[in-house]
Scaffold this motif. Sequence first.
Motif, short mmCIF file in Angstrom:
data_model
loop_
_atom_site.label_atom_id
_atom_site.label_comp_id
_atom_site.label_asym_id
_atom_site.label_seq_id
_atom_site.Cartn_x
_atom_site.Cartn_y
_atom_site.Cartn_z
N ASP A 121 -19.53 -7.32 23.75
CA ASP A 121 -19.30 -6.26 22.78
C ASP A 121 -18.00 -5.56 23.17
O ASP A 121 -17.98 -4.71 24.07
CB ASP A 121 -20.48 -5.28 22.79
CG ASP A 121 -20.24 -4.09 21.86
OD1 ASP A 121 -19.33 -4.17 21.01
OD2 ASP A 121 -20.96 -3.09 22.02
N LEU A 122 -16.91 -5.92 22.51
CA LEU A 122 -15.62 -5.34 22.88
C LEU A 122 -15.57 -3.84 22.62
O LEU A 122 -14.96 -3.10 23.40
CB LEU A 122 -14.50 -6.04 22.10
CG LEU A 122 -14.27 -7.53 22.42
CD1 LEU A 122 -13.21 -8.10 21.50
CD2 LEU A 122 -13.86 -7.70 23.89
N GLU A 123 -16.19 -3.39 21.55
CA GLU A 123 -16.12 -1.97 21.20
C GLU A 123 -16.83 -1.09 22.23
O GLU A 123 -16.44 0.06 22.43
CB GLU A 123 -16.70 -1.74 19.81
CG GLU A 123 -15.87 -2.37 18.70
CD GLU A 123 -16.41 -2.03 17.33
OE1 GLU A 123 -17.45 -1.34 17.25
OE2 GLU A 123 -15.80 -2.44 16.33
N GLY A 124 -17.83 -1.64 22.89
CA GLY A 124 -18.55 -0.83 23.87
C GLY A 124 -18.40 -1.35 25.29
O GLY A 124 -19.10 -0.91 26.19
N GLY A 125 -17.46 -2.28 25.48
CA GLY A 125 -17.34 -2.94 26.77
C GLY A 125 -16.30 -2.32 27.68
O GLY A 125 -15.54 -1.42 27.31
N VAL A 126 -16.27 -2.85 28.90
CA VAL A 126 -15.26 -2.49 29.89
C VAL A 126 -14.15 -3.54 29.80
O VAL A 126 -14.38 -4.73 30.04
CB VAL A 126 -15.86 -2.45 31.31
CG1 VAL A 126 -14.78 -2.15 32.34
CG2 VAL A 126 -16.97 -1.41 31.38
N ILE A 127 -12.95 -3.11 29.45
CA ILE A 127 -11.84 -4.04 29.19
C ILE A 127 -10.75 -3.85 30.23
O ILE A 127 -10.27 -2.74 30.44
CB ILE A 127 -11.24 -3.83 27.78
CG1 ILE A 127 -12.36 -3.75 26.72
CG2 ILE A 127 -10.25 -4.95 27.46
CD1 ILE A 127 -13.17 -4.99 26.58
N ALA A 128 -10.36 -4.93 30.88
CA ALA A 128 -9.30 -4.89 31.88
C ALA A 128 -7.94 -5.14 31.23
O ALA A 128 -7.82 -5.95 30.31
CB ALA A 128 -9.56 -5.94 32.97
N ALA A 129 -6.93 -4.46 31.74
CA ALA A 129 -5.55 -4.68 31.29
C ALA A 129 -4.61 -4.28 32.41
O ALA A 129 -4.98 -3.50 33.30
CB ALA A 129 -5.25 -3.88 30.03
N GLN A 130 -3.43 -4.82 32.39
CA GLN A 130 -2.44 -4.48 33.42
C GLN A 130 -1.89 -3.08 33.17
O GLN A 130 -1.57 -2.70 32.04
CB GLN A 130 -1.30 -5.50 33.45
CG GLN A 130 -0.35 -5.29 34.62
CD GLN A 130 0.75 -6.34 34.67
OE1 GLN A 130 0.93 -7.10 33.74
NE2 GLN A 130 1.48 -6.36 35.78
N THR A 131 -1.73 -2.33 34.25
CA THR A 131 -1.22 -0.96 34.16
C THR A 131 0.15 -0.92 33.50
O THR A 131 1.01 -1.75 33.77
CB THR A 131 -1.12 -0.35 35.57
OG1 THR A 131 -2.41 -0.37 36.18
CG2 THR A 131 -0.61 1.08 35.51
N GLY A 132 0.35 0.04 32.62
CA GLY A 132 1.66 0.27 32.02
C GLY A 132 2.05 -0.71 30.94
O GLY A 132 3.22 -0.82 30.61
N THR A 133 1.08 -1.42 30.37
CA THR A 133 1.37 -2.42 29.33
C THR A 133 0.91 -1.92 27.97
O THR A 133 0.11 -0.99 27.85
CB THR A 133 0.67 -3.75 29.63
OG1 THR A 133 -0.76 -3.54 29.64
CG2 THR A 133 1.11 -4.31 30.99
N ILE A 134 1.42 -2.59 26.92
CA ILE A 134 0.97 -2.24 25.58
C ILE A 134 -0.50 -2.60 25.39
O ILE A 134 -1.18 -1.98 24.58
CB ILE A 134 1.84 -2.93 24.51
CG1 ILE A 134 1.89 -4.44 24.72
CG2 ILE A 134 3.23 -2.35 24.48
CD1 ILE A 134 2.66 -5.18 23.62
N GLN A 135 -0.98 -3.57 26.15
CA GLN A 135 -2.40 -3.93 26.07
C GLN A 135 -3.27 -2.79 26.62
O GLN A 135 -4.31 -2.47 26.04
CB GLN A 135 -2.68 -5.22 26.83
CG GLN A 135 -2.15 -6.47 26.16
CD GLN A 135 -0.70 -6.75 26.48
OE1 GLN A 135 -0.11 -6.11 27.36
NE2 GLN A 135 -0.10 -7.71 25.79
#
Length: 239
Positions: A121-135
């Motif tokens: 569930d993306l809307e309620g999940g924990v999402i990883a992304a690289q620091t300082g990125t548009i993601q």
Amino acid sequence: MKTLLLGTAALALSTGMALAQQDTVRLGTEGAYPPYNFLNDDGEVAGFERELGDELCARAELTCEWVTNEWDSIIPNLQSGNYDVIIAGMSITDERDEVIDFTQPYTQPDPSSFAAMGDVDLEGGVIAAQTGTIQASHVASMDGATLVEFATPEETAAAVRNGEADAVLADKAFLVPLVENSEMQFVGEDVLLGGGIGMGLRDSDDELTEQFDAAIQSMKDDGTLNELIEKWLPESATF
């Protein structure tokens, strides 16, 4: 006397610019974001942006050398003079454009994708992304999602594999080989973020920006930029 001083100043400025053109231009990259940039077995910068940067320097008749720098300090170290250009998979955004200049983009806006170990569930999940990125900025704007940031792209994928995060959001070109060679899978819809990837330069380096702009345009005009994109970023749109 005023005329003489102005003439002397102009001569000094002209001489300084000529000397600057002879100096080595330092290209700063992360060296940790394949296929855009990475270190090969010999510890040298390789990938799409290595080939692109070398060709742009040749077309601009510049002598260039490569410098690696961690992503989270890549803009501050450009501004402090550790290198002259950022060529590191950096998307052009309004926020970044307020502090540095960009050339025209050398890629189209690249799809960003979510990858996970299974349905989540993306809307309620924990999402990883690289620091300082548009993601990371995009995840932070998602209702109900929790952003966890990591210093390197490899750490974002590792967080999904070891259960620290439900999914990762990153450039699709980065995630494709991970999905093909592991149990990770794409989930959800791709999102288009940013205004394409460009070279970042200090606000004061107008002439250098113009030189690289012209070199990028020449590669677009003769089709060689599209050839590099098709070689290294087959999922990406061409010009």
